[in-house]
Write a protein that holds these residues in place. Sequence first.
Motif, mmCIF file in Angstrom:
data_model
loop_
_atom_site.group_PDB
_atom_site.id
_atom_site.type_symbol
_atom_site.label_atom_id
_atom_site.label_comp_id
_atom_site.label_asym_id
_atom_site.label_seq_id
_atom_site.Cartn_x
_atom_site.Cartn_y
_atom_site.Cartn_z
ATOM 1 N N UNK A 35 88.335 -22.902 -0.716
ATOM 2 C CA UNK A 35 87.511 -21.730 -0.423
ATOM 3 C C UNK A 35 88.364 -20.466 -0.292
ATOM 4 N N UNK A 36 89.568 -20.613 0.256
ATOM 5 C CA UNK A 36 90.456 -19.460 0.398
ATOM 6 C C UNK A 36 90.845 -18.906 -0.973
ATOM 7 N N UNK A 37 91.182 -19.804 -1.909
ATOM 8 C CA UNK A 37 91.620 -19.358 -3.234
ATOM 9 C C UNK A 37 90.452 -18.830 -4.063
ATOM 10 N N UNK A 38 89.339 -19.568 -4.075
ATOM 11 C CA UNK A 38 88.238 -19.233 -4.970
ATOM 12 C C UNK A 38 87.258 -18.221 -4.396
ATOM 13 N N UNK A 39 87.270 -18.029 -3.074
ATOM 14 C CA UNK A 39 86.306 -17.102 -2.476
ATOM 15 C C UNK A 39 86.979 -15.988 -1.673
ATOM 16 N N UNK A 40 87.826 -16.365 -0.695
ATOM 17 C CA UNK A 40 88.439 -15.358 0.171
ATOM 18 C C UNK A 40 89.337 -14.410 -0.620
ATOM 19 N N UNK A 41 90.222 -14.973 -1.455
ATOM 20 C CA UNK A 41 91.142 -14.128 -2.233
ATOM 21 C C UNK A 41 90.396 -13.173 -3.168
ATOM 22 N N UNK A 42 89.411 -13.642 -3.960
ATOM 23 C CA UNK A 42 88.659 -12.696 -4.799
ATOM 24 C C UNK A 42 87.923 -11.628 -3.998
ATOM 25 N N UNK A 43 87.314 -12.026 -2.866
ATOM 26 C CA UNK A 43 86.594 -11.045 -2.037
ATOM 27 C C UNK A 43 87.546 -9.960 -1.542
ATOM 28 N N UNK A 44 88.754 -10.359 -1.158
ATOM 29 C CA UNK A 44 89.737 -9.376 -0.706
ATOM 30 C C UNK A 44 90.151 -8.441 -1.838
ATOM 31 N N UNK A 45 90.225 -8.975 -3.053
ATOM 32 C CA UNK A 45 90.521 -8.121 -4.220
ATOM 33 C C UNK A 45 89.428 -7.072 -4.379
ATOM 34 N N UNK A 46 88.171 -7.491 -4.262
ATOM 35 C CA UNK A 46 87.060 -6.556 -4.404
ATOM 36 C C UNK A 46 87.035 -5.542 -3.264
ATOM 37 N N UNK A 47 87.309 -6.002 -2.036
ATOM 38 C CA UNK A 47 87.323 -5.090 -0.884
ATOM 39 C C UNK A 47 88.416 -4.039 -1.034
ATOM 40 N N UNK A 48 89.555 -4.457 -1.583
ATOM 41 C CA UNK A 48 90.678 -3.525 -1.727
ATOM 42 C C UNK A 48 90.344 -2.351 -2.642
ATOM 43 N N UNK A 49 89.325 -2.504 -3.505
ATOM 44 C CA UNK A 49 88.940 -1.420 -4.406
ATOM 45 C C UNK A 49 88.402 -0.212 -3.641
ATOM 46 N N UNK A 50 87.947 -0.442 -2.403
ATOM 47 C CA UNK A 50 87.445 0.655 -1.580
ATOM 48 C C UNK A 50 88.589 1.412 -0.897
ATOM 49 N N UNK A 51 89.779 0.851 -0.896
ATOM 50 C CA UNK A 51 90.942 1.494 -0.290
ATOM 51 C C UNK A 51 91.963 1.811 -1.382
#
Length: 351
Positions: free
Chosen positions: A282-298
């Motif tokens: 879940x960390x690799x397939x969900x958490x890591x991608x979500x963090x990539x998407x969140x980083x687009x706001x910063x």
Amino acid sequence: MKFLKYLLIFVPISFIAKFMGASGTIMFILACASIIPLAGLMGEGTEEISFYAGPKIGGFLNGTFGNATELIISFFALKKGLFDVVKSSIAGAVIGNILLVTGAAMLAGGLKIKTQKFNRKVAEMTSNMLLFAVIGLCIPALFTHTFPEELVNSTYEGLSIFVAVIMILIYGLSLFFSFGTHKHLYTGEQHNNIEESHGPKWSLKKSIIILVCATVILAFESEFLVSGIEPITASLGWSEFFVGIILIPIIGNAAEHSTAVIMAMKDKMDVALEIATGSSLQIILFVAPVLIFISLFFKPMSIVFNQFELIALIASVLIINRVCSDGESNWLEGIQLMSVYLIIAAGFFII
């Protein structure tokens, strides 16, 4: 486990200390003392839910709620632009779950029961998915570390976003596979020889409420703890890299760690493995991608890991694939997994 509940007194104390502007070192200590009983409550809540929903959903819920803490910690790190800390904590969480948590669970359960059995097909399926996920992480790093920087500097962030989209789609399909089309694979015979006749102590509603409340408070405590990492590590001379890959994952995933061991001691290795390996997936397939998407706001963050993290990730996944291939575990395998983790941790400490 009952005596741990007395440590819940540190939860209100930590909030009062935060309000009064206590130092980072004090907040670090108070947060540690608060996380221990909260992790225990999460373990109990997950165990009770597994009585009603089965080991698959029980393990999935524990991994999800446990990784929510990791996600919140990484969110605050992203806001500060600490990309190396975020990526090292992702790698550290996966390595820790696969080697440390699985090893501790096999050791604790093996000391009580000579040989523990688990669903080999499910374990192999999760292990194979982990191998795919790690390969997905390696692709951006392969281009970045192989080709000259000027050739990839303007494109690797776009590649990271593309990989993140593929990974989160695969994660959704894997949930559909395990809970939909092939759910029969996860409802086979369980080997719960200890306390098998005992029913749940809590109602389903109470279990869910306790699990959610403990997770929310645990997230706040994790934030308090992160705020105190810098001052306490500065006094100890630890590197930021070591803190990100070893310290933060152990603390942030304390819930999964304790619950997996408790489940193994009760001969529920299916739940223990689902917590450890399922959480890593879940960390690799969900958490890591979500963090990539969140980083687009910063500021956009790449999914490129350094060579040391990649080697440790690949080695961990290959080892767990081998260990889970026979559908059985014992205390010696647990020690072997934990030994590999200690060696890796020592290597990162030197770096």
